[in-house]
Enzyme design. Sequence first.
Site, PDB file in Angstrom:
ATOM      1  N   LYS A 157       0.846  -1.300   0.029  1.00  0.00           N
ATOM      2  CA  LYS A 157      -0.019   0.035  -0.139  1.00  0.00           C
ATOM      3  C   LYS A 157       0.715   1.312  -0.081  1.00  0.00           C
ATOM      4  CE  LYS A 157      -4.162   1.666   2.215  1.00  0.00           C
ATOM      5  NZ  LYS A 157      -4.846   2.146   0.981  1.00  0.00           N
TER       6      LYS A 157
HETATM    7  N1  PMP Z   1      -7.994  -2.073  -2.910  1.00  0.00           N
HETATM    8  C1  PMP Z   1      -7.585  -0.711  -3.037  1.00  0.00           C
HETATM    9  C2  PMP Z   1      -6.882  -0.264  -4.394  1.00  0.00           C
HETATM   10  C3  PMP Z   1      -7.493  -0.048  -1.859  1.00  0.00           C
HETATM   11  O1  PMP Z   1      -6.960   1.227  -1.905  1.00  0.00           O
HETATM   12  C4  PMP Z   1      -8.206  -0.580  -0.821  1.00  0.00           C
HETATM   13  C5  PMP Z   1      -8.088   0.222   0.507  1.00  0.00           C
HETATM   14  N2  PMP Z   1      -7.017   0.317   1.397  1.00  0.00           N
HETATM   15  C6  PMP Z   1      -8.724  -1.848  -0.880  1.00  0.00           C
HETATM   16  C7  PMP Z   1      -8.632  -2.359  -1.922  1.00  0.00           C
HETATM   17  C8  PMP Z   1      -9.337  -2.436   0.445  1.00  0.00           C
HETATM   18  O2  PMP Z   1      -8.276  -2.584   1.557  1.00  0.00           O
HETATM   19  P1  PMP Z   1      -8.792  -2.525   2.940  1.00  0.00           P
HETATM   20  O3  PMP Z   1      -9.759  -3.434   3.094  1.00  0.00           O
HETATM   21  O4  PMP Z   1      -7.425  -3.318   3.829  1.00  0.00           O
HETATM   22  O5  PMP Z   1      -9.082  -1.346   3.357  1.00  0.00           O
END
Ligand code: PMP
Length: 311
Positions: A157
């Site tokens: 991320k």
């Molecule tokens: N895909 C993307 C591209 C994201 O930015 C996010 C948000 N973090 C998610 C999926 C979902 O991740 P999470 O459930 O860990 O927030």
Amino acid sequence: MQATEKIWMNGELIDWDDAKVHVGAHGLHYGSGVFEGIRCYETDAGPAVFRLTDHLRRLHQSAEILHMELPYSVEELRLATHELIALNGLSECYVRPIAFYGYGELGVHPRSNPVDVALMTWPWGTYLGQDALDKGIRAKVSSWKRVGPNTIPHVAKATGIYLNSMLAVIEATRAGYEEAILLTDDGHVADGSGENIFVVKDEVISTPHLSASILPGITRQVVIEIAHTLGYAVHEHHLIRSDLYVADELFMCGTAAEVTPVRSVDDHEIGDPGPVTKAIQDVFFAAVRGRDERFSRWLEYPEKTPAAPGS
Ligand code: PMP
């Protein structure tokens, strides 16, 4: 963004308005940072941070992928998060940890730049609005392809990778939709600009496989576990665009977006949120607010400060 009193920065609690970086910071020029999005929910037992340790572990993993050494452990950041939420007097909030190469040299290689780390907390309601949660959103498949695994590792991320999401969501909203869905270079469904995707067809739930350039979402794991608990199998495999068009139900999930139904994709009508989506959504909101015992392990409360000896 609603300002709160303090921000935790490099181990210190400083006033919100003083949390500044130099314009020469490496992260600003090259997107060389990693971050997390976490939610803290109000429960009967006080504010609880949803899967805080898992998010902070992912932050560390993202940093490792970028060869970035975080100067704070998961445990240190965990305690700092609880401290900051309490200090800012928040019962429910969003938590944003970020680590980036800071001010030093400005060559692309960040060899001598410090790694700056900050935590912000502020109240942030629904990401796409209450209507989105109740009635669903209209999504558009983006002309922008999701960044491939050998371009920038999608498992990290990382701040820079979000240019991809930003372009996609700008394109979708300018065209009158609420969210973008990105495909991989070879045409498989990846994820939304900030959410993972689930498809329901003939009572079978499917979601793109981790190899489809998706961020391994923590809410995605949560949804899979809730679905299993409700007796549904979840298939993780490659999906193509038309799978979205003919879905019985479709929803997106993420920390910010929570569980958001999708009512149409590229103007192919899917309709009002269906029974599977609603059942998962209900359990999700009960779990995050501490009203479902089966998932209480996902909630992290601040430790009670141990009493001083003799007191
Ligand atoms: N895909 C993307 C591209 C994201 O930015 C996010 C948000 N973090 C998610 C999926 C979902 O991740 P999470 O459930 O860990 O927030």
